[in-house]
Design a protein around this motif. Sequence first.
Motif, PDB file in Angstrom:
ATOM      1  N   VAL A  23     118.922   8.589 -28.456  1.00  0.00           N
ATOM      2  CA  VAL A  23     117.920   7.700 -28.220  1.00  0.00           C
ATOM      3  C   VAL A  23     116.827   8.088 -28.798  1.00  0.00           C
ATOM      4  N   ASP A  24     116.051   7.403 -29.648  1.00  0.00           N
ATOM      5  CA  ASP A  24     114.742   7.706 -30.267  1.00  0.00           C
ATOM      6  C   ASP A  24     113.617   6.779 -29.742  1.00  0.00           C
ATOM      7  N   SER A  25     112.503   7.373 -29.687  1.00  0.00           N
ATOM      8  CA  SER A  25     111.363   6.469 -29.368  1.00  0.00           C
ATOM      9  C   SER A  25     110.097   7.051 -30.221  1.00  0.00           C
ATOM     10  N   TRP A  26     109.553   5.939 -30.887  1.00  0.00           N
ATOM     11  CA  TRP A  26     108.319   6.328 -31.695  1.00  0.00           C
ATOM     12  C   TRP A  26     107.326   4.930 -31.181  1.00  0.00           C
ATOM     13  N   GLN A  27     106.254   5.170 -30.867  1.00  0.00           N
ATOM     14  CA  GLN A  27     105.002   4.508 -30.774  1.00  0.00           C
ATOM     15  C   GLN A  27     105.509   3.556 -29.720  1.00  0.00           C
ATOM     16  N   GLY A  28     106.161   3.904 -28.624  1.00  0.00           N
ATOM     17  CA  GLY A  28     106.718   3.016 -27.603  1.00  0.00           C
ATOM     18  C   GLY A  28     107.843   2.052 -27.637  1.00  0.00           C
ATOM     19  N   ILE A  29     108.484   2.353 -28.952  1.00  0.00           N
ATOM     20  CA  ILE A  29     109.684   1.438 -29.128  1.00  0.00           C
ATOM     21  C   ILE A  29     110.882   2.523 -29.148  1.00  0.00           C
ATOM     22  N   ASP A  30     111.719   2.150 -28.270  1.00  0.00           N
ATOM     23  CA  ASP A  30     112.903   2.766 -28.139  1.00  0.00           C
ATOM     24  C   ASP A  30     114.136   2.104 -29.239  1.00  0.00           C
ATOM     25  N   VAL A  31     114.623   3.036 -29.476  1.00  0.00           N
ATOM     26  CA  VAL A  31     116.046   2.905 -30.481  1.00  0.00           C
ATOM     27  C   VAL A  31     117.240   3.417 -29.543  1.00  0.00           C
ATOM     28  N   THR A  32     118.277   3.091 -29.653  1.00  0.00           N
ATOM     29  CA  THR A  32     119.607   3.700 -29.320  1.00  0.00           C
ATOM     30  C   THR A  32     120.802   3.512 -30.269  1.00  0.00           C
ATOM     31  N   THR A  33     121.243   4.685 -30.369  1.00  0.00           N
ATOM     32  CA  THR A  33     122.280   4.640 -31.278  1.00  0.00           C
ATOM     33  C   THR A  33     123.636   4.926 -30.554  1.00  0.00           C
ATOM     34  N   LEU A  34     124.342   3.860 -30.991  1.00  0.00           N
ATOM     35  CA  LEU A  34     125.704   3.865 -30.015  1.00  0.00           C
ATOM     36  C   LEU A  34     126.917   4.456 -30.941  1.00  0.00           C
ATOM     37  N   ASP A  35     127.617   5.264 -30.732  1.00  0.00           N
ATOM     38  CA  ASP A  35     128.822   5.886 -31.390  1.00  0.00           C
ATOM     39  C   ASP A  35     130.044   5.046 -31.007  1.00  0.00           C
ATOM     40  N   LEU A  36     130.575   4.068 -31.765  1.00  0.00           N
ATOM     41  CA  LEU A  36     131.685   3.395 -31.626  1.00  0.00           C
ATOM     42  C   LEU A  36     132.760   4.255 -32.207  1.00  0.00           C
ATOM     43  N   ARG A  37     133.455   5.138 -31.572  1.00  0.00           N
ATOM     44  CA  ARG A  37     134.440   6.127 -31.911  1.00  0.00           C
ATOM     45  C   ARG A  37     135.851   5.299 -31.857  1.00  0.00           C
ATOM     46  N   MET A  38     136.495   5.042 -33.077  1.00  0.00           N
ATOM     47  CA  MET A  38     137.756   4.486 -33.080  1.00  0.00           C
ATOM     48  C   MET A  38     138.832   5.458 -33.199  1.00  0.00           C
ATOM     49  N   VAL A  39     138.722   6.565 -33.810  1.00  0.00           N
ATOM     50  CA  VAL A  39     139.808   7.770 -34.097  1.00  0.00           C
ATOM     51  C   VAL A  39     139.503   8.829 -33.364  1.00  0.00           C
ATOM     52  N   ALA A  40     140.464   9.638 -32.873  1.00  0.00           N
ATOM     53  CA  ALA A  40     140.144  11.045 -32.284  1.00  0.00           C
ATOM     54  C   ALA A  40     139.927  11.995 -33.515  1.00  0.00           C
ATOM     55  N   PRO A  41     138.824  12.460 -33.532  1.00  0.00           N
ATOM     56  CA  PRO A  41     138.358  13.345 -34.810  1.00  0.00           C
ATOM     57  C   PRO A  41     139.436  14.351 -34.889  1.00  0.00           C
ATOM     58  N   ASN A  42     139.810  14.827 -36.171  1.00  0.00           N
ATOM     59  CA  ASN A  42     140.495  16.071 -36.513  1.00  0.00           C
ATOM     60  C   ASN A  42     142.016  15.846 -35.859  1.00  0.00           C
ATOM     61  N   ARG A  43     142.297  14.877 -35.168  1.00  0.00           N
ATOM     62  CA  ARG A  43     143.500  14.840 -34.640  1.00  0.00           C
ATOM     63  C   ARG A  43     144.574  13.675 -35.073  1.00  0.00           C
ATOM     64  N   GLU A  44     143.590  12.723 -35.507  1.00  0.00           N
ATOM     65  CA  GLU A  44     144.484  11.371 -36.230  1.00  0.00           C
ATOM     66  C   GLU A  44     143.802  11.182 -37.524  1.00  0.00           C
ATOM     67  N   PRO A  45     144.623  10.744 -38.319  1.00  0.00           N
ATOM     68  CA  PRO A  45     144.059  10.249 -39.659  1.00  0.00           C
ATOM     69  C   PRO A  45     142.882   9.533 -39.680  1.00  0.00           C
ATOM     70  N   PRO A  46     141.636   9.771 -40.566  1.00  0.00           N
ATOM     71  CA  PRO A  46     140.466   8.861 -40.408  1.00  0.00           C
ATOM     72  C   PRO A  46     140.935   7.333 -41.205  1.00  0.00           C
ATOM     73  N   MET A  47     140.314   6.481 -40.897  1.00  0.00           N
ATOM     74  CA  MET A  47     140.401   5.145 -41.491  1.00  0.00           C
ATOM     75  C   MET A  47     140.261   5.113 -42.948  1.00  0.00           C
ATOM     76  N   ASP A  48     140.892   4.450 -43.621  1.00  0.00           N
ATOM     77  CA  ASP A  48     140.737   4.288 -45.235  1.00  0.00           C
ATOM     78  C   ASP A  48     139.606   3.519 -45.356  1.00  0.00           C
ATOM     79  N   THR A  49     138.999   3.800 -46.543  1.00  0.00           N
ATOM     80  CA  THR A  49     137.665   3.418 -47.049  1.00  0.00           C
ATOM     81  C   THR A  49     137.543   1.698 -47.084  1.00  0.00           C
ATOM     82  N   ALA A  50     138.771   1.274 -47.500  1.00  0.00           N
ATOM     83  CA  ALA A  50     138.785  -0.126 -47.672  1.00  0.00           C
ATOM     84  C   ALA A  50     138.831  -0.764 -46.257  1.00  0.00           C
ATOM     85  N   ALA A  51     139.485  -0.225 -45.404  1.00  0.00           N
ATOM     86  CA  ALA A  51     139.450  -1.019 -43.953  1.00  0.00           C
ATOM     87  C   ALA A  51     137.832  -0.674 -43.452  1.00  0.00           C
ATOM     88  N   VAL A  52     137.366   0.327 -43.563  1.00  0.00           N
ATOM     89  CA  VAL A  52     135.972   0.614 -42.958  1.00  0.00           C
ATOM     90  C   VAL A  52     135.097  -0.205 -43.796  1.00  0.00           C
TER      91      VAL A  52
END
Length: 162
Positions: A23-52
């Motif tokens: 969560v970032d705030s600047w001059q009273g404006i909040d911005v939330t970054t959500l991590d939409l994690r679709m793959v278990a890192p380092n345990r499943e193959p990553p998505m192909d760039t064309a799908a991404v």
Amino acid sequence: MEKIASFTVDHLLLEPGVYVSRVDSWQGIDVTTLDLRMVAPNREPPMDTAAVHAIEHLGATFLRNDASWKERIVYFGPMGCRTGFYLVLFGLVTPREALPLIVRLFELIASFEGEVPGAQPKECGNWHDSDLAQARWWAKRYLKNTLRGIDDAHLSYPGQQA
């Protein structure tokens, strides 16, 4: 250089889910970054760039047209590791609050037919690297295995409270 927050998350424990990355705030404006994690890192193959790439085009188009959320969308795009996407929103937003939007997004991708928006040479710098069939497969998988029936453990990073 100081380590950035996303590199402090234990990716060996991280599972698919929806997380507040920062969560970032600047001059009273909040911005939330959500991590939409679709793959278990380092345990499943990553998505192909064309799908991404197809998910990115469909996702950005859908989100910027959603009647309820379009004014709050800052950015939607892939993680470099190809294990998920970042959804950046104006305001303080919890994963639970954004979940209906995220489910609608991936339902659209899972059932999308036709031409991927912005997938023409005049519209995209790498227009031919897009695979709708793979994008649909990944969206269906994320809906079935993660989003539908998601529990609190998959709404906060390992070691953090929801």
